[in-house]
Design an enzyme around this catalytic site. Structure first.
Site, PDB file in Angstrom:
ATOM      1  N   GLU A   1      -3.921 -11.585  14.290  1.00 35.27           N
ATOM      2  CA  GLU A   1      -3.555 -10.175  14.143  1.00 35.27           C
ATOM      3  C   GLU A   1      -4.744  -9.281  14.474  1.00 35.27           C
ATOM      4  O   GLU A   1      -4.567  -8.162  14.960  1.00 35.27           O
ATOM      5  CB  GLU A   1      -3.057  -9.908  12.719  1.00 35.27           C
ATOM      6  CG  GLU A   1      -2.378  -8.554  12.566  1.00 35.27           C
ATOM      7  CD  GLU A   1      -1.651  -8.400  11.243  1.00 35.27           C
ATOM      8  OE1 GLU A   1      -0.485  -8.852  11.152  1.00 35.27           O
ATOM      9  OE2 GLU A   1      -2.248  -7.852  10.290  1.00 35.27           O
TER      10      GLU A   1
ATOM     11  N   HIS B   1      -1.501 -37.957  10.582  1.00 34.01           N
ATOM     12  CA  HIS B   1      -0.243 -38.664  10.791  1.00 34.01           C
ATOM     13  C   HIS B   1       0.825 -37.742  11.368  1.00 34.01           C
ATOM     14  O   HIS B   1       2.023 -38.041  11.275  1.00 34.01           O
ATOM     15  CB  HIS B   1       0.225 -39.282   9.472  1.00 34.01           C
ATOM     16  CG  HIS B   1      -0.690 -40.364   8.977  1.00 34.01           C
ATOM     17  ND1 HIS B   1      -0.486 -41.695   9.245  1.00 34.01           N
ATOM     18  CD2 HIS B   1      -1.845 -40.302   8.263  1.00 34.01           C
ATOM     19  CE1 HIS B   1      -1.455 -42.409   8.708  1.00 34.01           C
ATOM     20  NE2 HIS B   1      -2.298 -41.585   8.097  1.00 34.01           N
TER      21      HIS B   1
ATOM     22  N   ARG C   1      -5.199  -7.576   6.032  1.00 35.75           N
ATOM     23  CA  ARG C   1      -5.685  -8.959   6.111  1.00 35.75           C
ATOM     24  C   ARG C   1      -7.110  -9.096   5.594  1.00 35.75           C
ATOM     25  O   ARG C   1      -7.642 -10.209   5.564  1.00 35.75           O
ATOM     26  CB  ARG C   1      -5.563  -9.465   7.539  1.00 35.75           C
ATOM     27  CG  ARG C   1      -6.246  -8.612   8.588  1.00 35.75           C
ATOM     28  CD  ARG C   1      -5.763  -8.989   9.991  1.00 35.75           C
ATOM     29  NE  ARG C   1      -6.299  -8.113  11.029  1.00 35.75           N
ATOM     30  CZ  ARG C   1      -5.793  -6.931  11.357  1.00 35.75           C
ATOM     31  NH1 ARG C   1      -4.735  -6.456  10.716  1.00 35.75           N
ATOM     32  NH2 ARG C   1      -6.324  -6.211  12.337  1.00 35.75           N
TER      33      ARG C   1
ATOM     34  N   GLU D   1      10.165  -5.773   3.742  1.00 34.33           N
ATOM     35  CA  GLU D   1      10.377  -7.072   3.103  1.00 34.33           C
ATOM     36  C   GLU D   1       9.995  -7.020   1.623  1.00 34.33           C
ATOM     37  O   GLU D   1      10.716  -7.538   0.761  1.00 34.33           O
ATOM     38  CB  GLU D   1       9.551  -8.149   3.818  1.00 34.33           C
ATOM     39  CG  GLU D   1       9.924  -8.373   5.272  1.00 34.33           C
ATOM     40  CD  GLU D   1       9.130  -7.499   6.237  1.00 34.33           C
ATOM     41  OE1 GLU D   1       9.107  -7.833   7.433  1.00 34.33           O
ATOM     42  OE2 GLU D   1       8.547  -6.484   5.786  1.00 34.33           O
TER      43      GLU D   1
ATOM     44  N   LYS E   1       9.630  -4.424  13.882  1.00 32.38           N
ATOM     45  CA  LYS E   1      10.101  -3.829  12.638  1.00 32.38           C
ATOM     46  C   LYS E   1      10.942  -2.591  12.901  1.00 32.38           C
ATOM     47  O   LYS E   1      11.971  -2.357  12.252  1.00 32.38           O
ATOM     48  CB  LYS E   1       8.906  -3.481  11.754  1.00 32.38           C
ATOM     49  CG  LYS E   1       8.161  -4.703  11.233  1.00 32.38           C
ATOM     50  CD  LYS E   1       6.853  -4.345  10.568  1.00 32.38           C
ATOM     51  CE  LYS E   1       7.054  -3.610   9.279  1.00 32.38           C
ATOM     52  NZ  LYS E   1       5.777  -3.412   8.553  1.00 32.38           N
TER      53      LYS E   1
ATOM     54  N   LYS F   1       0.831  -1.209   0.000  1.00 33.99           N
ATOM     55  CA  LYS F   1       0.000   0.000   0.000  1.00 33.99           C
ATOM     56  C   LYS F   1       0.863   1.255   0.000  1.00 33.99           C
ATOM     57  O   LYS F   1       0.627   2.187  -0.765  1.00 33.99           O
ATOM     58  CB  LYS F   1      -0.939   0.000   1.205  1.00 33.99           C
ATOM     59  CG  LYS F   1      -1.879   1.208   1.248  1.00 33.99           C
ATOM     60  CD  LYS F   1      -2.697   1.259   2.520  1.00 33.99           C
ATOM     61  CE  LYS F   1      -3.726   0.178   2.602  1.00 33.99           C
ATOM     62  NZ  LYS F   1      -4.660   0.354   3.741  1.00 33.99           N
TER      63      LYS F   1
END
Length: 532
Positions: A339, A370, A254, A201, A498, A195
C-alpha cells in the site's frame, strides 16, 4: 529530491550489474571471501541481520550508498522526522515516529502522551481480573486491524489467561456472526476503530455488534461495553459511544498501531509492555536517524529491495518467520509495503519507467516448507526469501526449538547451495520409480541454488524486539520509496473500488427492479447473476 533513474549513480549501478551483478554466484562469492559473513551482517537495536546470502558484495553496496546520497534519502528522512509535510498529495506530515518518542523528545509530545496515558490506564483497568471482561472484540480494517492483530498474536504470552482478544475486519458477516454467537455481551468489550467513523466495512460490523448487544443484553448500558478509536466524536456519540481515544491526521493507517489504534494490544499485554513496544520502535528510529548509511540496517534493506526489483527483476519477496507468534506478520507487511510503495507515478505525478513495490507474501516456517518452498527451490522464478529466526523460545520445549532453528538455517543454506545433477545421481531416492532412467531422475532431484535470502535474528520475541522489528520494516519501506521518488504515505488505489461498491450497493436491493444502466457488460451480467 532526485529520482533514482535520473542520477549518475543509477547509470553506474546499471554498468555494475551488467559486469558483475547479472552473473553473481553466491557459492563463488563465499569461496573467494572468507570474511563475507562479517562484512555483510549488521547488528541494529534488537535485530541482527545476515545479508551475506544475497547477490551483492561491498562494491554493490558502495554503488547503492552513492545512489541513496544522490537521491537525497537522508535529507528526506530528516524532513519526515522533523514533521515536514512529506505526504505532499494530502498536505500532511508523517509522524508515526512521534508516537513512540519519550515524553518531551518528539513533536506533539504533550498531546501524544496525554492520549497514551489515558489509553494505557483504561487498558490496564480492562485487563484486570475484576473488570468483568473476558473478551475484547476489535472491529476495524486495514491498519486498524492488521497491526493490532499481528502484535497481539506475537505477544500472546503476556495476555492474561482470563481474557481473549478477537479481531473482526471483513464486511462478510461470516466473520463477525459466529464470533458474536459464542460471546457473552455482559462480559465483552467492543472496540470500534475508524478514524473517520465512516469506514464502510468497520461501521457495518459495528452496527451488527450493536444489534447483537441490544438483543442479547437488554437494559445494559451500551456505552460501558463499546469504546471508539476515532477523531469523529459526534458520530461516535450518535452511535452510542461515550468513551473515545483519538489520533491525528499525521498518523497513517498502516503506521498506526503505535497510537490509540493499539488499544487492543495494550489491553492484551498491559501498559508497561506497550511502553516497551514503543521503546523498541524508538530505538530503531534513532538507529535509522543517526547511523551512517554504511551501518544503517533499514537503509541496507531498502537499497537491497531496489537492487533486486530494478536490476535483477525479482518481482516478489517471501517472508518466512520461524516463530508461530509471527504468523500474521506477512499479512501486516503486505499492507505496509504494497500500500505504501505500490505506485505507478512519482511524487510529481509522472509515470514511472521501472517497477516499484514487490509482491510481499509468506507463511510461518515450517508450514511453508510443506507448501510453497518447492517453488522457491526448484521453480523457474527467483524469489528472495526473508527468514526471521527467534533464538530463545517462550516455551520450555528445547528439542522443538532446536528443530525449528535447524530448519530455518537449513532452508537458507539449501537455497544458496542447491544440488547439482552429479550429486543427485549418486544419491539413493527410496520413493523414486524403479524404472525411471537415473539421469532423468537426477535432473528431477537437482536444485539450481544461488537463490538469495536474508536472515533476521531476534534474541527473543518481546514487546521491545517486536517494536524494533516493525519499525525496521517501516523505515525500509521509506528508503525504497524515497529512492523510487514516490509518495509512500498516500493510498489513492484503495478509493476507486470502494466508490464503485457504493454505487453498486443500491442496485443489489432486492426491493428495487434490476437496474444495469450504464454498466459494462460483465458487471451487468454478474449483477444480474448475484441478484438471482
Amino acid at each position: 529530491m532526485t529520482r533514482c533513474d535520473r542520477t549518475e549513480a543509477w547509470a553506474a549501478l546499471a554498468g555494475h550489474y551488467q559486469a558483475h551483478g547479472r552473473g553473481f554466484d553466491l557459492r563463488e562469492a563465499f569461496a573467494r571471501d572468507p570474511g563475507r559473513f562479517a562484512a555483510l551482517s549488521l547488528q541494529a537495536p534488537e535485530v541482527f541481520a545476515d545479508l551475506s546470502k544475497n547477490r551483492l558484495d561491498l562494491a554493490t553496496l558502495r554503488f547503492l550508498f552513492d545512489l541513496a546520497r544522490e537521491c537525497g534519502v537522508e535529507a528526506r528522512r530528516d524532513a519526515m522526522l522533523a514533521g515536514e509535510p512529506v505526504n505532499a498529495t494530502e498536505g500532511r506530515a508523517v509522524l508515526h515516529t512521534a508516537l513512540r518518542a519519550p515524553r518531551g523528545a518528539g513533536p506533539h509530545s504533550a498531546e501524544v502522551h496525554a492520549v497514551l496515558d489515558a489509553m494505557l490506564a483504561f487498558a490496564d483497568a480492562v485487563r484486570a481480573p475484576d473488570s468483568g471482561f473476558t473478551d475484547v472484540v476489535n472491529i476495524g480494517i486495514g491498519g486498524s486491524d492488521l497491526g493490532p492483530a499481528m502484535a497481539v498474536r506475537a505477544l500472546d504470552a503476556l495476555r492474561p489467561p482470563h481474557l481473549a482478544c478477537h479481531f473482526v475486519s471483513n464486511v462478510d458477516a461470516h466473520d463477525i456472526a459466529p464470533l458474536l454467537a459464542r460471546l457473552d455481551p455482559a462480559r465483552t468489550l467492543v472496540v470500534v476503530a475508524s478514524k473517520t467513523f465512516t469506514t464502510q466495512e468497520t461501521m457495518s460490523n459495528a452496527a451488527l455488534a450493536r444489534q447483537w448487544f441490544v438483543a442479547r443484553a437488554p437494559g445494559r448500558d451500551l456505552a460501558a461495553h463499546f469504546v471508539g478509536v476515532t477523531t469523529n466524536l459526534e458520530a461516535a456519540a450518535a452511535f452510542g459511544i461515550r468513551r473515545t481515544f483519538g489520533f491525528w491526521d499525521w498518523v497513517g493507517g498502516r503506521y498506526s498501531l503505535w497510537s490509540s489504534i493499539g488499544l487492543p494490544i495494550a489491553i492484551a499485554v498491559g501498559g508497561a509492555a506497550f511502553r516497551e513496544l514503543l521503546a523498541g520502535a524508538h530505538a530503531m528510529d534513532r538507529h535509522f536517524a543517526e547511523a551512517p548509511l554504511e551501518r544503517n540496517l533499514p537503509a541496507w534493506l531498502g537499497l537491497l529491495d531496489v537492487w533486486y526489483r530494478n536490476f535483477h527483476g525479482f518481482a516478489s519477496r517471501c517472508v518466512a518467520p520461524y516463530h508461530q507468534g509471527l504468523a500474521r506478520l506477512p499479512a501486516y507487511l503486505q499492507q505496509l509495503e504494497m500500500e505504501s510503495n505500490g505506485k505507478g507515478v512519482d511524487a510529481d505525478g509522472e509515470p514511472l519507467p521501472y517497477g516499484t513495490s514487490p509482491v510481499v507474501w509468506g507463511e510461518p516456517g515450517t508450514n511453508g516448507q510443506h507448501a510453497f518452498f518447492q517453488m522457491l527451490h526448484q521453480g523457474t522464478d527467483v524469489v528472495p526469501v526473508e527468514f526471521i529466526a527467534v533464538r530463545t523460545a517462550a516455551h520450555p520445549h528445547a528439542d522443538a526449538q532446536a528443530k525449528l532453528l535447524a530448519n530455518c538455517l537449513a532452508q537458507g543454506q539449501a537455497l544458496m547451495l542447491g544440488k547439482d545433477t552429479a550429486t543427485a545421481r549418486g544419491e539413493k531416492a527410496p520413493t523414486a520409480s524403479a524404472t525411471l532412467d537415473r539421469e532423468v531422475l537426477a535432473r528431477h532431484r537437482s536444485f539450481p541454488g544461488n537463490r538469495p535470502s536474508t536472515t533476521l535474528v531476534l534474541d527473543a520475541l518481546t514487546p521491545r524486539s517486536l517494536g524494533a522489528l516493525v519499525a525496521l520494516y517501516e523505515h525500509r519501506v521509506f528508503t525504497s520509496g524515497a529512492l523510487w521518488g514516490i509518495n509512500s504515505f498516500d493510498q489513492w488505489g484503495v478509493e476507486l473500488g470502494k466508490a464503485l461498491a457504493g454505487a453498486l450497493l443500491p442496485r443489489l436491493d432486492p426491493a428495487r427492479p434490476l437496474d444495469t444502466a450504464g454498466l459494462d457488460a460483465s458487471t451487468a451480467g454478474l449483477l444480474a447473476r448475484v441478484r438471482g
